[in-house]
Design an enzyme around this catalytic site. Structure first.
Site, mmCIF file in Angstrom:
data_model
loop_
_atom_site.group_PDB
_atom_site.id
_atom_site.type_symbol
_atom_site.label_atom_id
_atom_site.label_comp_id
_atom_site.label_asym_id
_atom_site.label_seq_id
_atom_site.Cartn_x
_atom_site.Cartn_y
_atom_site.Cartn_z
ATOM 1 N N ASP A 28 0.884 -1.166 0.000
ATOM 2 C CA ASP A 28 0.000 0.000 0.000
ATOM 3 C C ASP A 28 0.922 1.217 0.000
ATOM 4 O OD1 ASP A 28 -1.611 2.138 0.676
ATOM 5 O OD2 ASP A 28 -2.152 1.381 2.672
ATOM 6 N N LYS A 83 2.973 11.190 -3.603
ATOM 7 C CA LYS A 83 1.947 10.510 -4.399
ATOM 8 C C LYS A 83 1.052 11.509 -5.134
ATOM 9 C CE LYS A 83 -1.636 7.006 -3.625
ATOM 10 N NZ LYS A 83 -2.113 6.030 -2.635
ATOM 11 N N GLU A 136 -7.187 0.556 -4.503
ATOM 12 C CA GLU A 136 -7.219 0.490 -3.034
ATOM 13 C C GLU A 136 -8.570 0.036 -2.472
ATOM 14 O OE1 GLU A 136 -5.692 4.366 -2.006
ATOM 15 O OE2 GLU A 136 -3.735 3.837 -2.803
ATOM 16 N N ASP A 139 -12.947 5.750 1.916
ATOM 17 C CA ASP A 139 -11.519 5.746 2.269
ATOM 18 C C ASP A 139 -10.995 7.174 2.319
ATOM 19 O OD1 ASP A 139 -8.790 5.493 2.439
ATOM 20 O OD2 ASP A 139 -8.547 4.154 0.727
#
Ligand code: ADP
Ligand code: MG
Length: 570
Positions: A60, A127, A206, A228
């Site tokens: 992850d 990211k 994800e 999320d």
């Protein structure tokens, strides 16, 4: 009917990007090629030797925290702790200035702890920059590093601690990405993995990983909604899960919304409180103090998840300041951020003509869902109680590990010591179907306004693989060529979409308004093909794959892979 336009301006622009509170990084207007020579000066890594065993893991790669897990077989999924014994590792890289000028990056908690004393040497939330070809970080040693390389350092750090834990070489990995990540960002992530020396089996969504971690082995789950809220991103996904089948129904997200934004609000509250106490922070010149405030803001925020008020101490110019923030103050200041997630969630349901009664399970993932207001909001709008079905920190990596095991077995590889038959028997039996997170189309002139706009051919949330066509027409008599610009994005306005590929094709002369068919095909591995047909003659005008100009080229990836191989990473 739209007409194919020939000219749309490039809208590239220069920008300065603030990452976190005070880490100012420059993004360049022109795509800068990474000078590979600079990386050759990197020093060599300590050599680890392992036996013959090779491990496949799930990673992850989060905006703020990353984690890795391994699935030996269903029922044996383990999150691998880092060297400090923690399940999650800050996705933070510290670039110390070295005498030799070689890069010796530090990753994780040590890097995060360095942020306060040397903010300019620290890169966080990289990211958010993935797939941005105009972005480079200028290290204190004078190197220009693209997001793929910085992410590769994080991945290499993870690979290293996992190898130490397992006593095995890590060769293959599944790396997760937010569901709404476009093709460019997915490719950039895959390339980061390769630069780190990993064989990336697949990049994996994800929310699907969360659903897998939760739903594997369960017979009848039904419709689930995965909310999320991580450090830098928000994702909401609707899925149908039944007996090993994981069908994504629809997904949406906000790439600019996460825990970092909540930190920023607390930072503002702290700065305001200090001002009330007589100290005005100069945000442009007090780098170190700002970094300290930023660091303490996150600690204050976490504290407020457990207690109604939390306190931080600052010593500035020899004077002590005690800053106290209440949960109420925090919730008020961040109300609009939470509202944005609520709106996205409800819009997603509405887009599928569903209401909360149609949802069987609500799963919360991402560290920011620990804030009590998130659970309260979700319970209030859904009328459902939410338990702790999945671990917010580790569900993604565990799901990725299960999927990695599945792919490994599918590919006929076996890293398990037991007999192949028993391995296959115990391998996860799953089927995953996904949707496009972004619409795909072309630039075409709107016949009413005459203005070029985004003409969508494949709508977002279409099951992949997908192949759709639309008919356009030429704009002038005897038009000799057409320029096809492929778009990715859901907005009709070109300003808000990305041009992912472009090709000019010759066409035979016809009267104006002659029909042209454009077909876009979206592969299971997210590759996009375009086919153009002259409908007057029914002849093919050409087929092309999008060129991924925003990604590194294959020779660049290979060269960076070699360079990064020699970098010592701690
Ligand atoms: P990502 O995947 O984007 O890296 P994570 O899911 O790891 O993010 O979540 C990290 C975010 O969660 C950070 O913004 C962090 O501050 C926040 N977070 C972690 N624990 C808590 C907590 N107890 N209360 C509030 N926020 C938290
Ligand atoms: Mg995450």
């Amino acid at each position: 009917m739209f007409s194919v336009s020939a000219d749309v301006e490039d809208r590239g622009s220069s920008c300065r990007i603030r990452v976190g509170f005070n880490t100012v990084l420059n993004a360049k207007k022109e795509a800068r090629r990474l000078n590979h020579d600079i990386l050759r000066t990197f020093s060599t890594d300590g050599v680890h030797t392992f036996g013959d065993r090779m491990a496949t893991i799930g990673i992850d790669l989060g905006t703020t925290y990353s984690a890795a897990a391994i699935c030996r077989h269903v029922g044996d999924v383990r999150v691998i702790p880092n060297i400090e014994g923690q399940d999650i590792t800050p996705s933070v890289v510290f670039f110390p200035e070295t005498d030799s000028g070689d890069e010796e990056p530090l990753v994780g908690m040590m890097a995060k702890n360095s942020a306060a004393s040397a903010p300019q040497c620290v890169v966080r939330s990289i990211k958010r920059m993935m797939g941005d070809k105009d972005f480079c970080y200028y290290s204190p040693n004078g190197h220009e590093l693209r997001p793929e390389v910085i992410s590769a350092f994080i991945l290499k750090h993870i690979k290293k601690y996992v190898e130490v834990d397992l006593g095995e070489a890590v060769t293959d990995a599944v790396i997760t990405v937010p569901a709404y990540f476009d093709d460019v960002r997915r490719t950039a992530t895959k390339q980061a993995g390769r630069i780190a020396g990993l064989n990336v089996l697949q990049v994996f969504n994800e929310p699907t990983a969360v659903a897998l971690a939760y739903g594997i082995g369960l017979q009848d789950v039904g419709r689930i909604l995965v909310y999320d809220l991580g450090g830098g991103t928000f994702d909401v996904t609707l899925m149908h899960v039944h007996d090993g089948e994981f069908d994504v129904i629809a997904t949406d997200g906000d790439p600019e919304l996460g825990g970092d934004d909540f930190d920023r609000e607390i930072t503002r509250l702290v700065v305001a409180d200090l001002a009330r106490q007589g100290y005005v922070v100069d945000e442009d010149n007090e780098d170190i103090l700002c970094a300290e405030i930023e660091e303490k803001a996150e600690i204050l925020k976490r504290g407020l998840s457990n207690v109604p008020q939390s306190t931080a101490m600052f010593t500035i110019d020899g004077k002590n300041y005690r800053v106290r923030i209440t949960r109420e103050q925090f919730e008020q200041a961040t109300h609009s951020l939470l509202e944005r997630t609520r709106e996205r969630t409800e819009i997603l349901l509405e887009s599928q003509h569903l209401n909360w009664a149609d949802i069987d399970r609500l799963l919360m993932a991402g560290g920011s869902t620990r804030m009590p207001m998130v659970r309260q909001m979700l319970q209030q709008i859904s009328g459902k109680s939410i338990g702790n079905e999945v671990n917010q920190d580790t569900a993604v990596s565990m799901g990725a590990a299960i999927y990695a095991k599945y792919l490994e077995t599918e590919n006929g590889r076996n890293t398990d010591e037991r007999s192949p038959a028993s391995v296959r028997e115990e391998a996860p039996s799953i089927r995953i179907s996904d949707v496009t997170s972004q619409s795909l189309g072309i630039v075409a002139k709107n016949p009413k306004t005459g203005e070029p706009e985004n003409s969508i051919i494949i709508q977002r949330n279409t099951h992949i693989p997908a192949k759709y066509s639309d008919t356009y027409c030429t704009t002038i008599d005897n038009q000799r060529s057409i320029n096809i610009q492929v778009t990715e994005g859901n907005d009709p306005e070109l300003e808000y979409v990305r041009i992912v590929g472009e090709k000019t094709l010759p066409i035979p002369p016809h009267p104006k308004h002659s029909p042209i068919k454009v077909t876009i095909a979206y592969d299971i591995d997210q590759t996009v093909y375009v086919e153009v047909t002259d409908l007057v003659t029914d002849g093919a005008l050409g087929t092309f794959e999008i060129d991924r100009a925003d990604n590194l080229s294959e020779p660049e990836v290979q060269s960076l892979q070699k360079s990064v191989e020699g970098v010592a990473i701690d």
